[in-house]
Design a protein around this motif. Structure first.
Motif, PDB file in Angstrom:
ATOM      1  N   GLN A  12       0.840  -1.195   0.000  1.00 35.20           N
ATOM      2  CA  GLN A  12       0.000   0.000   0.000  1.00 35.20           C
ATOM      3  C   GLN A  12       0.880   1.250   0.000  1.00 35.20           C
ATOM      4  OE1 GLN A  12      -2.726  -0.318   3.296  1.00 35.20           O
ATOM      5  NE2 GLN A  12      -3.727  -2.132   2.456  1.00 35.20           N
ATOM      6  N   ASN A  35      -7.366  -1.663  -1.724  1.00 34.88           N
ATOM      7  CA  ASN A  35      -6.598  -1.812  -0.492  1.00 34.88           C
ATOM      8  C   ASN A  35      -7.563  -2.184   0.622  1.00 34.88           C
ATOM      9  OD1 ASN A  35      -4.114  -1.025  -1.494  1.00 34.88           O
ATOM     10  ND2 ASN A  35      -4.365   1.123  -0.922  1.00 34.88           N
ATOM     11  N   ALA A  94      -7.543   0.615   5.399  1.00 37.71           N
ATOM     12  CA  ALA A  94      -6.143   0.342   5.091  1.00 37.71           C
ATOM     13  C   ALA A  94      -5.322   0.277   6.367  1.00 37.71           C
ATOM     14  CB  ALA A  94      -5.601   1.426   4.183  1.00 37.71           C
ATOM     15  N   ARG A  95      -4.422  -0.691   6.416  1.00 37.18           N
ATOM     16  CA  ARG A  95      -3.472  -0.742   7.519  1.00 37.18           C
ATOM     17  C   ARG A  95      -2.101  -0.627   6.873  1.00 37.18           C
ATOM     18  NH1 ARG A  95      -3.518  -6.050  10.889  1.00 37.18           N
ATOM     19  NH2 ARG A  95      -2.852  -6.754   8.855  1.00 37.18           N
ATOM     20  N   THR A  96      -1.784   0.571   6.474  1.00 36.59           N
ATOM     21  CA  THR A  96      -0.591   0.726   5.657  1.00 36.59           C
ATOM     22  C   THR A  96       0.665   0.558   6.483  1.00 36.59           C
ATOM     23  OG1 THR A  96      -0.821   3.065   5.977  1.00 36.59           O
ATOM     24  CG2 THR A  96      -1.451   2.194   3.827  1.00 36.59           C
ATOM     25  N   GLU A  97       1.608  -0.073   5.852  1.00 38.07           N
ATOM     26  CA  GLU A  97       2.937  -0.157   6.405  1.00 38.07           C
ATOM     27  C   GLU A  97       3.659   1.054   5.819  1.00 38.07           C
ATOM     28  OE1 GLU A  97       6.039  -3.156   4.985  1.00 38.07           O
ATOM     29  OE2 GLU A  97       4.734  -4.256   6.361  1.00 38.07           O
ATOM     30  N   ILE A 140      -0.992   7.849  10.467  1.00 40.36           N
ATOM     31  CA  ILE A 140      -1.442   6.739   9.617  1.00 40.36           C
ATOM     32  C   ILE A 140      -2.929   6.899   9.347  1.00 40.36           C
ATOM     33  CG2 ILE A 140       0.225   4.919  10.080  1.00 40.36           C
ATOM     34  CD1 ILE A 140      -1.589   4.061  12.426  1.00 40.36           C
ATOM     35  N   PRO A 141      -3.476   6.360   8.250  1.00 38.83           N
ATOM     36  CA  PRO A 141      -2.718   5.713   7.190  1.00 38.83           C
ATOM     37  C   PRO A 141      -1.918   6.729   6.385  1.00 38.83           C
ATOM     38  CG  PRO A 141      -5.031   5.891   6.572  1.00 38.83           C
ATOM     39  CD  PRO A 141      -4.928   6.373   7.981  1.00 38.83           C
ATOM     40  N   TYR A 142      -0.915   6.223   5.651  1.00 45.04           N
ATOM     41  CA  TYR A 142      -0.038   7.104   4.896  1.00 45.04           C
ATOM     42  C   TYR A 142      -0.772   7.692   3.703  1.00 45.04           C
ATOM     43  CZ  TYR A 142       3.831   8.713   2.018  1.00 45.04           C
ATOM     44  OH  TYR A 142       4.654   9.487   1.258  1.00 45.04           O
TER      45      TYR A 142
END
Ligand SMILES: [Zn+2]
Ligand SMILES: [Zn+2]
Length: 776
Positions: A12, A35, A94-97, A140-142
């Motif tokens: 993501q 996503n 979304a659980r963005t890294e 977050i999220p980015y």
């Protein structure tokens, strides 16, 4: 047939959905991509063969910043509409890294040098495949609203690119242009106007080159903080920079425009070239060769730390620069690198005459990463910009690990969060005995907790009673897991090599400066039989007094004195070696006081430290005998001296001898250096060249380390040896030990992703704590 494809990993915020969109359209597949909380979900309608090709091409043609960890597909009963769509994600889905910052891509680099492009000479040009990420993330999220670009609304043209799945700036959160984005500005640090007339240059970035060529020092606002730059071939500028920063001898990093310039000063192996141009764009330590840089750049070392320009701002500033420049962190001695604009002008103004600044705030301070090619691979020695906060997947057995925070060590600190079976190792924080760094440490802990939504059930820390990191852990009120320093080193090496939780124990050889031992004494040259849960000390280097305590770590002559008196005594030294200059030097020291300290142990703790042994040997050769300007200086100068031919010579009689007796009392086997000292001092009497002596020492130490491993292995107690500790940043030592261990039939684990020094310890603490907590 309809198929649903689940992709996990860093997928993501890195241009993954548009990549899928383009491939699906090329393959005439209909469906959608989105996503969600687990990564990216693709739903496609098409025959099995076309879907197989889609999967293959996804792996081969994934965007550069993506990291696919897992793909699985299953049949889907639900119908799909014709065409292929990118489905907008819902907030919270979304659980963005958050990805690490990435060096400028080839497309953007070409664009800023093309006068027919609208981003010609725009220093903040970026796309989905490159540019800042972690350094500008505020939440977050980015997405753009959660970055320091939030205050720069996109102009219509940029907004169009941002919304077009066919454009490489589709959802590029940091995208901008001359019209809508941040601007760079050249200022004089004394507040007077810096005008183009003065430099008659293209623009503010271009003027940097002229300023450098005229011998000035300039502060440059980089990705992760302010940097100080000067011409690396100008001895006067380099000397002024050292004096201004109060930095004695610690080597400066260099930046050069391109490979051709680097090649004029250093050798580049293909693997090193790959590292230099990698997305992380680290400083790579290269062997000097060819033209010299100013002596003050890296005194006494045979390596130079080079990097290539990794931001458009640096590309533009170095465009006309045909010499390397020093590019070092903008700070005083060991303080954190400055990120704030007014602080930079106030503090760096005393050093730099000019500053190239800009109005894009830095959210996370990041030092440059450092790497070195050793034993056939490029290994990370400092993990900062470009690497942090990329998670490290924990090995088999850790999937159900509880959330843990590991506080790290006090020197070269990093900390580590464990979440969802992954370890997020922080960027390099620094030495916590500096007050400003300690503040930065606390603030960074809070930032990571927020960015990764992390609430640990337990906190892991070093056993050292005085470590600041450990004190913070004890005050946290959470369940505390104390991990012995060298056990943490071994566990870090096991974890990054993905050694399963239940794999048999290994022998850890940990060589470093100083760490708190299980028995309350100081350790630093250890043989540990270890897995993640436990470790047992099987052997060590000889414990030798450190007269003066902390002073012994700074003043190598103290270790030389302690070693020589412990091993041969003053009488033998006088009888056989009185003609040596080191003898006359030591004879002039306050010997009675030193002897009393050593005898009583007052302010002279015994340490089985490999770092202090290196200090003593370096001091014997006259390197840094009086004092070291930075931690590890004596050892790195000793390594720099090593004669390669002697080191690689098959003749093992060249290796200095050591022996392995047992400690009285505990019966623990230890490495006794007496025979080495007799041979070394004998070589000094014979005027043997210092490079030969340095090589004989490295060879001898490596041979006895492996000898100890063989002795301890007995009949099959372990078949794998893990090498860790700061001494393994030494290329000669690492290569000698690793190759000899392999020749003796051992499997060898070494560090690659995380530093062998204390910068890697937090990963090991986290793994040990997780392993123990899972056990109950
Ligand atoms: Zn780009
Ligand atoms: Zn724009």
């Amino acid at each position: 047939m309809n198929t649903e494809i689940r992709v996990r990993g860093r997928v993501q915020g890195v241009g993954f959905r548009p990549a899928v969109w383009r491939l699906a359209r090329e393959l005439s597949l209909s469906g959608e991509v989105l996503n969600d909380g687990e990564g990216v979900l693709i739903r496609v309608a098409g025959d099995a063969e076309t879907i197989r090709r889609l999967l293959a091409r996804l792996r081969d043609e994934a965007p550069p910043l993506a990291r696919i960890e897992h793909i699985e597909s299953r049949r889907l009963a639900a119908p799909l509409a014709p065409g292929f769509r990118i489905v907008e994600s819902h907030p919270g889905d979304a659980r963005t890294e958050i990805a690490a910052d990435a060096g400028i891509c080839a497309d953007c680099a070409a664009e800023i040098l093309d006068p027919y492009q609208r981003r010609y000479r725009y220093p903040f040009t970026t796309c989905t495949n490159c540019g800042p990420r972690f350094s500008i993330a505020t939440g977050i999220p980015y997405d753009r609203a959660a970055t320091t670009m939030a205050d720069f609304p996109l102009c219509p043209e940029c907004a169009h690119e941002y919304a077009d799945p066919g454009d490489r700036r589709f959802h590029a959160e940091a995208t901008a242009c001359h019209a809508c984005g941040p601007h760079a500005r050249l200022v004089r640090c004394d507040g007077r106007a810096a005008t183009f007339e003065t430099f008659s240059m293209l623009d503010d970035c271009d003027a940097v080159c002229t300023i450098l060529q005229r011998g000035h020092i300039i502060a440059i606002k980089g990705i992760g903080g302010y940097q100080l730059a000067c011409d690396a071939t100008d001895p006067d500028a380099v000397a002024r920079l050292r004096a201004g920063k109060h930095r004695e001898t610690k080597p400066f990093a260099l930046m050069a425009r391109d490979f051709d310039i680097i090649r004029a000063y250093a050798l580049i192996d293909p693997l090193e070239a790959e590292a230099l141009t990698s997305l992380a764009a680290p400083i790579v330590l290269l062997r000097r060769a060819g033209k010299p840089v100013a002596d003050g750049v890296a005194p006494g070392l045979n390596t130079l730390g080079f990097m290539l320009p990794s931001t458009p701002l640096h590309v533009l500033a170095l465009r006309r620069m045909t010499r390397p420049l020093v590019l070092t962190s903008g700070n005083l001695t060991d303080e954190p690198q400055i990120t704030d604009d007014s602080e930079a002008l106030a503090q760096l103004g005393g050093i730099a005459e000019f500053a190239l600044t800009h109005n894009r705030p830095i959210a996370t301070r990041l030092d440059d990463s450092v790497a070195r090619m050793m034993d056939g691979a490029v290994r990370t020695l400092r993990r900062g910009r470009g690497h942090a906060p990329t998670p490290i997947s924990l090995p088999e057995g850790f999937a159900t690990a509880p959330d843990v925070l590991a506080c790290g060590a006090d020197l070269k600190n990093t900390f580590c969060l464990v979440k969802d079976g992954k370890a997020v190792l922080s960027h390099h924080i620094g030495d916590l005995d500096d007050v400003a760094t300690l503040d930065d440490y606390r603030a960074s802990l809070a930032r990571y907790a927020a960015l990764f939504d992390h609430a640990p059930t337990a906190v892991a820390a070093d056993r050292h009673p005085e470590y600041r990191s450990a004190k913070l852990a004890r005050q946290s009120g959470r369940k505390l897991v104390e991990v012995q320093h060298h056990h943490a080193h071994v566990a870090a090496c096991l974890a990054e090599n993905r050694r399963p939780l239940d794999a048999p124990r290994v022998l850890g050889i940990v060589l470093d400066g100083l760490g708190w031992g299980d028995d309350g004494t100081v350790w630093g040259g250890e043989f540990l039989l270890a897995d993640y849960r436990e470790s047992t000390r099987l052997g060590c280097l000889k414990p030798v007094a450190m007269p003066g305590g902390d002073a012994a770590a700074r003043e190598p002559w103290r270790n030389l004195y302690a070693h020589l008196t412990a091993e041969m005594g003053w009488a033998e030294l006088t009888m056989n070696f009185a003609e040596l200059d080191l003898y006359r030097d030591l004879a002039d020291r306050p010997r009675a006081t030193l002897d009393a300290m050593i005898k009583s142990g007052t302010n002279a703790p015994r340490a089985s430290s490999c770092g202090r042994l290196f200090d003593a040997v370096a001091a014997a050769l006259g390197l840094c005998r009086e004092r070291q300007g930075h931690e590890g200086e004596a050892a790195s100068r000793l390594e720099a001296l090593v004669c390669e031919a002697t080191l690689r010579d098959e003749d093992d009689t060249l290796a200095y001898p050591f022996s392995i007796p047992n400690l009285p009392g505990s019966g623990l086997p230890y490495i006794e250096p007496l025979a080495m000292w007799r041979a070394l001092l004998g070589d000094l009497i014979l005027d043997t060249p210092a490079p030969v002596i340095a090589a004989r020492f490295h060879k001898g130490l490596a041979r006895i380390l492996v000898g100890m491993a063989q002795k301890l292995a007995g009949d099959g107690r372990f078949d794998t040896v893990a090498l860790s500790g700061g001494c393994f940043q030494n290329k000669a030592l690492l290569e000698q030990v690793a190759s000899r261990l392999r020749a003796a039939g051992f499997a060898v684990l070494t560090h690659n992703l995380v530093p062998p020094n204390d910068g890697g310890i937090s990963l090991g603490q986290a793994a040990v704590a997780a392993a123990r907590l899972m056990e109950g």
